[in-house]
Design a protein around this motif. Structure first.
Motif, PDB file in Angstrom:
ATOM      1  N   UNK A 108      22.637  20.481 -40.421  1.00  0.00           N
ATOM      2  CA  UNK A 108      23.833  21.183 -40.911  1.00  0.00           C
ATOM      3  C   UNK A 108      24.403  22.154 -39.887  1.00  0.00           C
ATOM      4  N   UNK A 109      23.546  22.865 -39.176  1.00  0.00           N
ATOM      5  CA  UNK A 109      24.031  23.888 -38.232  1.00  0.00           C
ATOM      6  C   UNK A 109      24.756  23.291 -37.033  1.00  0.00           C
ATOM      7  N   UNK A 110      24.635  21.952 -36.858  1.00  0.00           N
ATOM      8  CA  UNK A 110      25.298  21.301 -35.740  1.00  0.00           C
ATOM      9  C   UNK A 110      26.592  20.591 -36.147  1.00  0.00           C
ATOM     10  N   UNK A 111      26.923  20.610 -37.437  1.00  0.00           N
ATOM     11  CA  UNK A 111      28.105  19.911 -37.941  1.00  0.00           C
ATOM     12  C   UNK A 111      29.162  20.927 -38.343  1.00  0.00           C
ATOM     13  N   UNK A 112      30.367  20.782 -37.795  1.00  0.00           N
ATOM     14  CA  UNK A 112      31.418  21.760 -38.046  1.00  0.00           C
ATOM     15  C   UNK A 112      32.767  21.073 -38.174  1.00  0.00           C
ATOM     16  N   UNK A 113      33.675  21.697 -38.896  1.00  0.00           N
ATOM     17  CA  UNK A 113      35.039  21.214 -39.060  1.00  0.00           C
ATOM     18  C   UNK A 113      35.686  21.021 -37.689  1.00  0.00           C
ATOM     19  N   UNK A 114      36.202  19.819 -37.453  1.00  0.00           N
ATOM     20  CA  UNK A 114      36.832  19.408 -36.198  1.00  0.00           C
ATOM     21  C   UNK A 114      35.835  19.254 -35.056  1.00  0.00           C
ATOM     22  N   UNK A 115      34.540  19.316 -35.383  1.00  0.00           N
ATOM     23  CA  UNK A 115      33.521  19.062 -34.379  1.00  0.00           C
ATOM     24  C   UNK A 115      33.269  17.575 -34.228  1.00  0.00           C
ATOM     25  N   UNK A 116      32.434  17.221 -33.268  1.00  0.00           N
ATOM     26  CA  UNK A 116      32.135  15.817 -32.990  1.00  0.00           C
ATOM     27  C   UNK A 116      30.772  15.414 -33.542  1.00  0.00           C
ATOM     28  N   UNK A 117      30.672  14.148 -33.945  1.00  0.00           N
ATOM     29  CA  UNK A 117      29.412  13.569 -34.390  1.00  0.00           C
ATOM     30  C   UNK A 117      29.449  12.089 -34.039  1.00  0.00           C
TER      31      UNK A 117
ATOM     32  N   UNK B  56      23.954  21.429 -29.511  1.00  0.00           N
ATOM     33  CA  UNK B  56      22.491  21.487 -29.410  1.00  0.00           C
ATOM     34  C   UNK B  56      22.059  22.616 -28.479  1.00  0.00           C
ATOM     35  N   UNK B  57      22.720  22.734 -27.331  1.00  0.00           N
ATOM     36  CA  UNK B  57      22.350  23.774 -26.368  1.00  0.00           C
ATOM     37  C   UNK B  57      22.774  25.160 -26.835  1.00  0.00           C
ATOM     38  N   UNK B  58      23.929  25.248 -27.487  1.00  0.00           N
ATOM     39  CA  UNK B  58      24.356  26.546 -28.015  1.00  0.00           C
ATOM     40  C   UNK B  58      23.354  27.069 -29.028  1.00  0.00           C
ATOM     41  N   UNK B  59      22.895  26.193 -29.931  1.00  0.00           N
ATOM     42  CA  UNK B  59      21.916  26.603 -30.943  1.00  0.00           C
ATOM     43  C   UNK B  59      20.619  27.068 -30.279  1.00  0.00           C
ATOM     44  N   UNK B  60      20.199  26.366 -29.225  1.00  0.00           N
ATOM     45  CA  UNK B  60      18.977  26.734 -28.513  1.00  0.00           C
ATOM     46  C   UNK B  60      19.115  28.113 -27.861  1.00  0.00           C
ATOM     47  N   UNK B  61      20.252  28.351 -27.228  1.00  0.00           N
ATOM     48  CA  UNK B  61      20.474  29.640 -26.566  1.00  0.00           C
ATOM     49  C   UNK B  61      20.520  30.780 -27.575  1.00  0.00           C
ATOM     50  N   UNK B  62      21.175  30.534 -28.714  1.00  0.00           N
ATOM     51  CA  UNK B  62      21.262  31.573 -29.741  1.00  0.00           C
ATOM     52  C   UNK B  62      19.880  31.884 -30.331  1.00  0.00           C
ATOM     53  N   UNK B  63      19.094  30.841 -30.548  1.00  0.00           N
ATOM     54  CA  UNK B  63      17.760  31.060 -31.125  1.00  0.00           C
ATOM     55  C   UNK B  63      16.851  31.798 -30.159  1.00  0.00           C
ATOM     56  N   UNK B  64      16.997  31.520 -28.857  1.00  0.00           N
ATOM     57  CA  UNK B  64      16.203  32.248 -27.867  1.00  0.00           C
ATOM     58  C   UNK B  64      16.628  33.705 -27.799  1.00  0.00           C
ATOM     59  N   UNK B  65      17.927  33.956 -27.958  1.00  0.00           N
ATOM     60  CA  UNK B  65      18.416  35.343 -27.949  1.00  0.00           C
ATOM     61  C   UNK B  65      17.863  36.138 -29.103  1.00  0.00           C
TER      62      UNK B  65
END
Length: 215
Positions: free
Chosen positions: A134-143, A202-211
């Motif tokens: 869910x955290x990777x799916x967004x309005x106007x995002x790509x899948x 995927x990388x944005x989520x990883x960077x945010x979680x590390x922060x």
């Protein structure tokens, strides 16, 4: 890497269990009729996305190629264990247009078609994805759905109820060209589909979680 722009619709012609599997846990070798996909520039060891899953060419002729699919890959994907049509795309080169988005060919989860019906001249495809995506799916995002790069038009998180697990439900609008040029035309309510999330997300989520961990 791939773009999620399907180059041709091929067909799995044969499915042969690989030797050495124990207790029915063997993978399979797929022989695939490449259809309109030219194999002239394909060498053994090259990658081809088959229904969105990156596979390695282990044999080839002028019109067909073979890939080995492990039992683990079979357990994590849909549409790679039976004869039938599949979406095909050769690996991206730096000289080509990036018509879809950056795609790795690694299936992140299986979705289930909730609804697939005509709406005007187009088609609406509604898919239930595992809640962990869910955290990777967004309005106007790509899948990526079965190897096809698509844009999310609507997304909703559905809580668990009765015997149903929580899901992320998203909607996609398919234009007539996408229907005619891919295997998505064969989807029905209940069909299982291969999903790949956006690589950048995927990388944005990883960077945010590390922060968060660092704080």
């Amino acid at each position: 890497m791939f773009t999620g722009i399907v180059a041709a619709v091929g067909k799995i012609a044969t499915v042969t269990p690989l030797a050495g599997g124990l207790d029915g846990n063997a993978g399979v070798r797929l022989e695939i009729d490449a259809g309109a996909l030219s194999l002239a520039d394909v060498a053994l060891g090259d990658s081809i996305a088959v229904n969105g899953a990156c596979m390695t060419v282990v044999e080839k002729t002028a019109t067909n190629f073979c890939v080995d699919v492990s039992r683990e890959s079979l357990n994590c994907t849909a549409g790679l264990d039976a004869i039938g049509e599949v979406n095909l795309e050769k690996a991206l080169t730096l000289a080509e247009r990036l018509g879809g988005h950056l795609v790795s060919g690694h299936v992140d989860g299986l979705g289930t078609v909730r609804r697939f019906e005509a709406v005007g001249e187009s088609w609406e495809l509604v898919i239930d994805a595992p809640r962990e995506l869910a955290k990777f799916l967004a309005f106007k995002g790509s899948v990526v759905v079965n190897g096809v790069s698509l844009t999310v038009n609507r997304v909703e998180d559905i809580d668990a109820h009765a015997d149903a697990a929580p899901v992320c439900r998203f909607s996609i609008n398919l234009i007539p060209h996408t229907i005619s040029a891919t295997t998505l035309k064969h989807l029905r309510t209940g069909s299982r589909v291969n999903l790949e999330i956006d690589l950048i997300a995927r990388y944005v989520e990883r960077m945010l979680s590390m922060g968060k961990g660092a704080s």
